[in-house]
Design a protein around this motif. Structure first.
Motif, short mmCIF file in Angstrom:
data_model
loop_
_atom_site.label_atom_id
_atom_site.label_comp_id
_atom_site.label_asym_id
_atom_site.label_seq_id
_atom_site.Cartn_x
_atom_site.Cartn_y
_atom_site.Cartn_z
N LEU A 36 0.82 -1.20 0.00
CA LEU A 36 0.00 0.00 0.00
C LEU A 36 0.86 1.26 0.00
CD1 LEU A 36 -2.63 -1.00 2.71
CD2 LEU A 36 -3.08 -0.74 0.27
N THR A 37 0.39 2.30 -0.69
CA THR A 37 1.04 3.60 -0.60
C THR A 37 0.55 4.29 0.67
OG1 THR A 37 -0.73 4.79 -1.75
CG2 THR A 37 0.97 3.75 -3.12
N PRO A 38 1.28 5.30 1.16
CA PRO A 38 0.81 6.01 2.36
C PRO A 38 -0.61 6.55 2.24
CG PRO A 38 3.08 6.59 1.88
CD PRO A 38 2.60 5.77 0.72
N ASN A 39 -0.96 7.09 1.07
CA ASN A 39 -2.31 7.62 0.88
C ASN A 39 -3.36 6.51 0.92
OD1 ASN A 39 -1.44 10.25 0.67
ND2 ASN A 39 -1.36 10.25 -1.56
N GLU A 40 -3.05 5.36 0.30
CA GLU A 40 -3.97 4.22 0.31
C GLU A 40 -4.14 3.68 1.72
OE1 GLU A 40 -3.08 2.47 -4.19
OE2 GLU A 40 -1.91 1.78 -2.47
N ARG A 41 -3.03 3.64 2.44
CA ARG A 41 -3.08 3.15 3.82
C ARG A 41 -3.95 4.06 4.69
NH1 ARG A 41 2.07 2.48 4.14
NH2 ARG A 41 1.99 0.30 3.43
N ASP A 42 -3.80 5.34 4.49
CA ASP A 42 -4.60 6.30 5.26
C ASP A 42 -6.08 6.17 4.91
OD1 ASP A 42 -4.83 8.72 7.00
OD2 ASP A 42 -5.54 9.61 5.13
N ALA A 43 -6.38 6.00 3.62
CA ALA A 43 -7.78 5.88 3.19
C ALA A 43 -8.41 4.60 3.74
CB ALA A 43 -7.86 5.90 1.67
N LEU A 44 -7.69 3.47 3.67
CA LEU A 44 -8.23 2.21 4.18
C LEU A 44 -8.43 2.23 5.68
CD1 LEU A 44 -6.45 -0.65 2.17
CD2 LEU A 44 -8.88 -0.03 2.15
N SER A 45 -7.54 2.93 6.39
CA SER A 45 -7.64 2.96 7.85
C SER A 45 -8.96 3.59 8.30
CB SER A 45 -6.46 3.71 8.46
OG SER A 45 -6.52 5.10 8.14
N ARG A 46 -9.51 4.48 7.47
CA ARG A 46 -10.78 5.13 7.82
C ARG A 46 -11.96 4.18 7.63
NH1 ARG A 46 -8.24 9.53 5.03
NH2 ARG A 46 -9.51 9.14 3.15
N HIS A 47 -11.72 3.07 6.92
CA HIS A 47 -12.78 2.08 6.67
C HIS A 47 -12.44 0.73 7.30
CE1 HIS A 47 -14.76 4.73 3.74
NE2 HIS A 47 -13.55 5.00 3.28
N ALA A 48 -11.54 0.75 8.28
CA ALA A 48 -11.09 -0.50 8.91
C ALA A 48 -11.60 -0.59 10.35
CB ALA A 48 -9.57 -0.58 8.89
N ARG A 49 -11.81 -1.81 10.82
CA ARG A 49 -12.20 -1.99 12.21
C ARG A 49 -11.68 -3.34 12.71
NH1 ARG A 49 -16.53 -3.29 9.06
NH2 ARG A 49 -17.79 -5.11 9.63
N LEU A 50 -11.42 -3.39 13.99
CA LEU A 50 -10.98 -4.64 14.62
C LEU A 50 -12.20 -5.39 15.13
CD1 LEU A 50 -7.94 -3.34 16.72
CD2 LEU A 50 -7.89 -4.45 14.49
N GLN A 51 -12.20 -6.71 14.89
CA GLN A 51 -13.31 -7.54 15.37
C GLN A 51 -12.73 -8.78 16.04
OE1 GLN A 51 -15.19 -7.65 11.31
NE2 GLN A 51 -17.05 -7.15 12.45
N THR A 52 -13.34 -9.18 17.14
CA THR A 52 -12.88 -10.37 17.86
C THR A 52 -13.99 -11.42 17.87
OG1 THR A 52 -13.62 -9.44 19.98
CG2 THR A 52 -11.34 -9.03 19.33
N TYR A 53 -13.57 -12.69 17.84
CA TYR A 53 -14.52 -13.81 17.78
C TYR A 53 -14.06 -14.91 18.74
CZ TYR A 53 -15.97 -11.54 13.44
OH TYR A 53 -16.41 -10.63 12.52
#
Length: 243
Positions: A36-53
């Protein structure tokens, strides 16, 4: 709540939130996502979440319309499918640092498999649309993802051929051990599951797997302990996989 109690609560929440952000940021720099490029990483981080099972809980199930891309940060997940009679077929075991199934990004008409946690598991969930957009603009990441999918397809082809009687039990076990060693980049494999699940994964009975592992141990090809296997003779395993 007093001002002091309110401040303590706020600080605790902020600390937990900061820890989650740090975990997401670290995960977006590892494995396939290192492309990932820094910009892509930043964009994905806004749509990412941690989930536990918890063990036994499904991350997604057969028939679900779709699912987000999921990277396993800790734990172990099985990908499986059930027959109309309810018999389970284990297709793959997904370990830490691997994507569950990139196919969830593309399947149409409902998901054909289920993903079930075998251990306490944490995943990084990446929004499906956001991740697809990233793949459309990042060729190295897309190619790496195709490479990972092809390795799993190879295992599935071996399993199908074995179910049709074209590959022996010895060949299937050897091929799986070699594949797992390649994926883990280690001669010692931490199994983390029962022989019953491993046998389903290879498309053979538990008794057949037990006999083959005993034969490999007696021949000095592997060292088999309760929850680990060490490959001692790589060439011998290759011969059995090809035979």
């Amino acid at each position: 709540m007093t001002n002091r109690q309110h401040d303590a609560h706020f600080d605790s929440f902020s600390s937990e939130e900061a820890s989650q952000h740090a975990t997401v940021a670290d995960a977006l720099c590892t494995g396939l996502l290192s492309a990932l490029t820094p910009n892509e990483r930043d964009a994905l981080s806004r749509h990412a979440r941690l989930q536990t099972y918890a063990p036994g809980v499904a991350l997604f199930q057969e028939g679900d319309e779709n699912a987000d891309a999921m990277l396993v940060l800790s734990g172990l997940v099985k990908l499986c499918r059930h027959s109309s009679q309810g018999k389970e077929c284990v297709l793959h075991l997904v370990h830490t640092g691997k994507f569950l199934d990139a196919g969830v990004l593309f399947y149409e008409g409902g998901l054909p498999i289920s993903a079930v946690a075998l251990q306490p598991t944490t995943v990084l969930s990446l929004n499906r649309r956001a991740f697809l957009h990233t793949l459309e603009n990042n060729a190295p990441l897309a190619v790496s993802l195709l490479g990972a999918m092809s390795l799993r397809q190879r295992l599935l082809i071996t399993k199908i051929a074995g179910s049709q009687g074209r590959i022996s039990v010895a060949g299937r076990v050897a091929a799986w051990l070699l594949h797992r060693s390649k994926m883990e980049k280690s001669a010692t494999l931490r199994l983390g599951v029962t022989q019953e699940i491993l046998a389903r994964l290879m498309g053979i009975s538990r008794e057949s797997l037990s006999r083959e592992l005993s034969a490999l141990s007696s021949a000095g090809i592997i060292d088999h302990k309760r929850r680990s296997i060490t490959l001692l003779d790589h060439d011998a395993l290759v011969q059995r996989a090809q035979g």
